[in-house]
Structures are given as C-alpha cells and as structure tokens.
Design a protein around this motif. Structure first.
Motif, short mmCIF file in Angstrom:
data_model
loop_
_atom_site.label_atom_id
_atom_site.label_comp_id
_atom_site.label_asym_id
_atom_site.label_seq_id
_atom_site.Cartn_x
_atom_site.Cartn_y
_atom_site.Cartn_z
N GLU A 62 0.82 -1.21 0.00
CA GLU A 62 0.00 0.00 0.00
C GLU A 62 0.86 1.27 0.00
O GLU A 62 0.44 2.31 -0.52
CB GLU A 62 -0.94 0.00 1.22
N LEU A 66 0.64 5.13 -1.78
CA LEU A 66 0.25 6.23 -0.91
C LEU A 66 1.39 7.11 -0.42
O LEU A 66 1.13 8.18 0.15
CB LEU A 66 -0.51 5.68 0.31
N ARG A 113 -5.57 5.52 -7.80
CA ARG A 113 -5.36 5.51 -6.36
C ARG A 113 -6.67 5.81 -5.63
O ARG A 113 -6.99 5.17 -4.62
CB ARG A 113 -4.29 6.53 -5.98
N VAL A 117 -8.57 3.39 -2.95
CA VAL A 117 -8.92 3.85 -1.60
C VAL A 117 -10.38 3.53 -1.30
O VAL A 117 -10.73 3.10 -0.19
CB VAL A 117 -8.65 5.36 -1.47
N ARG A 124 -7.30 1.83 2.19
CA ARG A 124 -7.96 2.88 2.98
C ARG A 124 -7.39 2.94 4.39
O ARG A 124 -7.16 4.03 4.94
CB ARG A 124 -9.46 2.63 3.01
N ARG A 126 -4.36 2.04 5.35
CA ARG A 126 -3.00 2.58 5.28
C ARG A 126 -3.03 4.09 5.02
O ARG A 126 -2.15 4.81 5.50
CB ARG A 126 -2.20 1.85 4.20
N LEU A 127 -4.03 4.56 4.28
CA LEU A 127 -4.17 6.00 4.06
C LEU A 127 -4.33 6.73 5.39
O LEU A 127 -3.77 7.80 5.59
CB LEU A 127 -5.36 6.28 3.14
N THR A 128 -5.10 6.14 6.31
CA THR A 128 -5.26 6.75 7.63
C THR A 128 -3.91 6.85 8.34
O THR A 128 -3.59 7.88 8.95
CB THR A 128 -6.23 5.91 8.47
N THR A 130 -0.83 6.87 6.91
CA THR A 130 0.08 7.81 6.24
C THR A 130 -0.35 9.25 6.47
O THR A 130 0.49 10.15 6.51
CB THR A 130 0.18 7.51 4.74
N THR A 131 -1.66 9.47 6.61
CA THR A 131 -2.13 10.82 6.91
C THR A 131 -1.62 11.27 8.28
O THR A 131 -1.21 12.42 8.46
CB THR A 131 -3.67 10.88 6.89
N ARG A 167 -8.60 13.96 4.30
CA ARG A 167 -8.60 12.54 3.94
C ARG A 167 -10.03 12.05 3.74
O ARG A 167 -10.33 11.35 2.76
CB ARG A 167 -7.92 11.72 5.03
#
Length: 204
Positions: A62, A66, A113, A117, A124, A126-128, A130-131, A167
């Motif tokens: 991921e 991202l 992307r 997500v 999704r 992993r987005l949390t 990385t944010t 996000r």
C-alpha cells in the motif's frame, strides 16, 4: 531569502529513479491485472529490480500507492507561506497546490489511487496511517509558524483535524464519481467547513 537546497547526489537521484520505477510498475500492473495480481514478485519483475529492493523501499504494498515525496515539498512550501497568514489558510494553499499538481502531472494514477482507496480496505486503512505520519511532519512547520512546540497539544490536534478532514473528503470523492475536476473544489469546501463549523439547517 532562504538558501536554495543543495543538488541531489548521484546516490539520491538513483534512489528516486528506483522508487519511481517501482511506482510506475505497480500502477501499470494494477491497471492491467487488478490489485491482487500486483504481487511483490511481479512488481519487482516489471520494475527490473529484486523483490528485496521493492520491500526495502516500500515495506508494504500500500505504501507504493500512498507515499511519495510530496510531504517534504508541502512542509517546505508551508514554511514559505506569508508570516501573518492563518495556519488553516496556509494548509489550504499547500494541500490544494499539491493536489492540483498531482492531477495535472499524473491524472490516471491519481484516479486509480482514488478507486483503490474506495474499494480496497487495506489501502484505505493505510491511508489513515500515512495521513497521521504526514501530520507529524507538517506539525513541525505549523509549530514554527505559530511559535509553539512541535508536540504542543493544540498544534497536534489542529494539524490532525485538518488532514483527517481532507482525507475523509478524498474518500468521499473517491466513492462518488471521482471526476478529476471535482476534487480540488471539494477539498476547498472541506476547509470552509472546518473554518465555519457545522450549522443547523432551517426546518421547512
């Protein structure tokens, strides 16, 4: 005026090229064969590197989708914003500039992307993460601009709240049509919500 950054070394340029090759191979494989088919071994073969190189640069798949060099660039641009500007307006400017550039430079990757997500829980989640990592980086610049410590509660809450809201707006956009021209106005509207708060709608 600040000193220009020193030129990248040969080693640093090679690392950036390798990261870019891995990203491009991953996006190509996903577009052609789907997310699950883009295994580390296949990504490595497509990028002409070893599987261990892929994992060294991106510990989880991921991250290939991202993580990029945008956070460091946004931090630098945040530090360069006008000194008297409100922190929320500074973040609005640098984030919207970064998203506009991504849509212009790599529209197909940006849309892919977004779809991932919306559709892949691991992406999704992993987005949390990385944010949150981006927030910790940008908090240093916010702290410096506001005369606070980087671990100041208000700085951490403010930065996390803004990036978390952006996000969520991106996930909303990804789940509702994903027209490229809609993303930047939606993020701009999100900042307006943070600035003005949520009010009750008038009853009929």
């Amino acid at each position: 005026m600040s000193e220009p950054p020193p030129p990248l070394s040969l080693r640093e340029r090679k690392k950036l090229r390798t990261r870019a090759a891995i990203r491009q191979a991953t996006y190509r494989l996903i577009a052609e064969q789907g997310y699950e088919a883009a295994t580390v071994d296949r990504i490595a073969e497509a990028a002409e590197v070893s599987p261990s190189t892929v994992v060294r640069y991106f510990p989880v798949k991921e991250d290939i989708l991202l993580t990029d060099e945008a956070d460091a660039l946004m931090e630098a641009r945040l530090r360069a914003r006008p000194a008297g500007e409100e922190p929320l307006e500074s973040l609005r400017a640098v984030v919207l500039d970064a998203v506009t550039a991504a849509l212009a430079d790599a529209p197909e990757e940006t849309l892919l992307r977004a779809r991932l997500v919306a559709e892949i829980p691991a992406v999704r989640a992993r987005l949390t993460e990385t944010t949150a990592e981006s927030g910790r980086l940008l908090a240093h610049a916010i702290a410096e601009r506001t005369g606070r410590a980087a671990d100041d509660l208000e700085v951490r809450v403010f930065t996390a709240a803004v990036l978390g809201a952006l996000r969520e707006a991106t996930v909303h956009w990804a789940a509702h049509g994903r027209r490229p021209e809609d993303l930047v106005p939606l993020l701009d509207r999100t900042v307006d919500v943070l600035k003005g708060g949520l009010t009750l709608r008038a009853l009929p």
